[in-house]
Write a protein that holds these residues in place. Structure first.
Motif, PDB file in Angstrom:
ATOM      1  N   SER A  18       0.906  -1.256  -0.016  1.00  0.00           N
ATOM      2  CA  SER A  18       0.000   0.137  -0.059  1.00  0.00           C
ATOM      3  C   SER A  18       0.861   1.405   0.000  1.00  0.00           C
ATOM      4  O   SER A  18       0.428   2.392  -0.437  1.00  0.00           O
ATOM      5  CB  SER A  18      -1.075  -0.048   1.235  1.00  0.00           C
ATOM      6  OG  SER A  18      -0.213  -0.016   2.343  1.00  0.00           O
ATOM      7  N   VAL A  19       2.093   1.011   0.557  1.00  0.00           N
ATOM      8  CA  VAL A  19       2.909   2.218   0.380  1.00  0.00           C
ATOM      9  C   VAL A  19       3.979   2.348  -0.468  1.00  0.00           C
ATOM     10  O   VAL A  19       3.898   3.531  -1.557  1.00  0.00           O
ATOM     11  CB  VAL A  19       3.733   2.236   1.821  1.00  0.00           C
ATOM     12  CG1 VAL A  19       4.800   3.517   1.693  1.00  0.00           C
ATOM     13  CG2 VAL A  19       2.810   2.485   3.039  1.00  0.00           C
ATOM     14  N   THR A  20       4.634   1.424  -1.049  1.00  0.00           N
ATOM     15  CA  THR A  20       5.567   1.237  -2.141  1.00  0.00           C
ATOM     16  C   THR A  20       5.015   1.036  -3.609  1.00  0.00           C
ATOM     17  O   THR A  20       5.567   1.284  -4.550  1.00  0.00           O
ATOM     18  CB  THR A  20       6.645   0.537  -1.844  1.00  0.00           C
ATOM     19  OG1 THR A  20       6.072  -0.946  -1.951  1.00  0.00           O
ATOM     20  CG2 THR A  20       7.341   0.698  -0.565  1.00  0.00           C
TER      21      THR A  20
END
Length: 425
Positions: free
Chosen positions: A361-363
């Motif tokens: 979800s971040v990278t």
């Protein structure tokens, strides 16, 4: 379900704009060829999401009154189509409303559910030979722009559409729409659509083969192309084998997604019908940088090309259209006419999807593990054959959806729809 779904793609292409194939030379007049129809729907839909406390349900009663005029006589005929729709909430309180997948009635910023929803619209039309130009509020049913009529009230779009049948067997569509009316809300452009251009057509090569090719451009969102080939082979003793291929190619605009991701989605299905039974085997494949993106409203950060703009085989509660997903379907349909109950049908499907890519979800990097999902679909439908309630249908539908790796919410879905179409004149 499967026998219907296989033929629905070709059937929808042939009937996306009803009664427009007639020639202007056959016009009997504005009033003489006009009709007024009333469509009543009582709909209940429940989704019990099993990985949380989201037991969502809505129930409502709706009516849609549609006036369709004929065309005035002469070289160029003119006419008008108009509609009025109204839906009233029967039950969806106690925090059970607000699921995007149900969307019968809007929930405002204070958490209050709309008690009712009303919308009216009209389109003017002109016909020359076998070509019709329409401008105004319309309900297009095309593989790249398909209004959602699977809930309580239908979506509508405002814009221009040309439909031409000048060549036998060939239907051509070209249009531009710049407003979308959300099915659960009032207002001409409650979906906040910028614009969508559509172009394409379908051709009946012979009694057995039909093909279609369409494209759309949703401003600042995506460009999409669609292809379909449908083949029906009659067999001995009235049996039939139907093969259907449908495919989409989509490129998301960098204004919508900075990566400009692409997706390819296609399905190949085979249906064998014999007597009261039909059997379906289908394979569907999604590939590219992302999953297939469609539907809902630009006001909600979505595409806005209609909630049912996904004409592929494995589309039930889940559309099995995630990034890199592969899915198989086994389907069965039963027509009870041969057992002395005309109008009664049952459909079953089991679909299993695998190889779904999961991204951090971040990278936004793909994770090593992949996810899977499976759905069991059942539907029982009865259409009244005669009497005062002729053509009224009762449809009971259920789906059980399970997924791994928290890819999507597990849930059980139930739909109960009672539809009653009536011709007033």
């Amino acid at each position: 379900m499967t026998k219907y779904k296989l033929s629905a793609i070709a059937l929808a292409l042939m009937t996306s704009v009803p009664a427009l194939a007639a020639s202007q030379a056959d016009s009997n007049g504005f009033v003489e060829d006009s009709s007024l129809d009333l469509f009543l729907r009582n709909a209940y839909m429940n989704r019990d999401y099993r990985n949380g406390d989201q037991d969502k349900a809505e129930w409502g009663q709706a009516g849609v009154l549609t006036f369709t005029s004929g065309f005035t006589r002469g070289t160029v005929g003119v006419g008008v189509d108009a509609f009025g729709m109204y839906g009233v909430r029967l039950d969806s309180g106690r925090g059970r409303a607000g699921a995007g997948g149900i969307d019968f009635f809007m929930v405002d910023n204070n958490g209050d559910v709309e008690k009712d929803v009303a919308h009216a619209g009209a389109a003017v039309k002109a016909r020359f030979s076998k070509t019709v130009l329409a401008y105004g509020d319309q309900r297009p049913s095309l593989p790249v722009l398909s209004h959602d009529d699977s809930r309580l009230l239908p979506e509508t779009y405002t814009g221009t559409m040309i439909t031409s049948n000048e060549i036998d067997g060939l239907t051509v569509h070209a249009g531009r729409f710049n407003a979308q009316h959300r099915k659960s809300d009032e207002g001409r452009d409650s979906g906040e659509l910028k614009s969508i251009d559509v172009l394409g057509g379908s051709y009946q090569f012979n009694d057995n083969i039909r093909g279609a090719l369409y494209a759309s451009d949703v401003e600042d969102v995506l460009k999409r192309q669609y292809v379909n080939l449908n083949y029906i082979r009659p067999l001995n003793q009235g049996d039939t084998l139907t093969l259907d291929f449908s495919g989409y190619r989509t490129k998301q605009d960098k204004e919508f997604d900075t990566r400009g991701d692409r997706n390819n989605l296609w399905s190949l299905s085979a249906n064998y019908a014999t007597g009261a039974h039909d059997f379906t085997l289908a394979y569907q494949r999604s590939s590219g940088d992302t999953g297939y993106n469609y539907g809902f409203y630009q006001s909600e950060g979505a595409v806005g090309d209609g909630g049912t703009t996904i004409w592929v085989a494995n589309s039930f509660w889940s559309d099995f259209n995630a990034e890199d997903e592969r899915s198989w379907q086994l389907g069965y349909g039963l027509d009870f006419t041969q057992f002395g109950i005309p109008g009664l049908s049952y459909n079953f499907a089991y679909v299993h999807g695998t190889d779904i890519s999961i991204r951090d979800s971040v990278t936004n990097v793909r994770e090593a593990d992949s996810a899977s999902e499976r759905e069991i679909f059942n539907q029982l439908k009865y259409v009244v054959q005669s009497g005062a309630a002729k053509d009224m249908s009762v449809r009971l539908r259920s789906s059980v959806l399970r997924a791994s790796n928290s890819y999507t919410q597990d849930g059980n879905e139930v739909r109960i729809f009672v539809d009653f179409p009536m011709n007033i004149f």
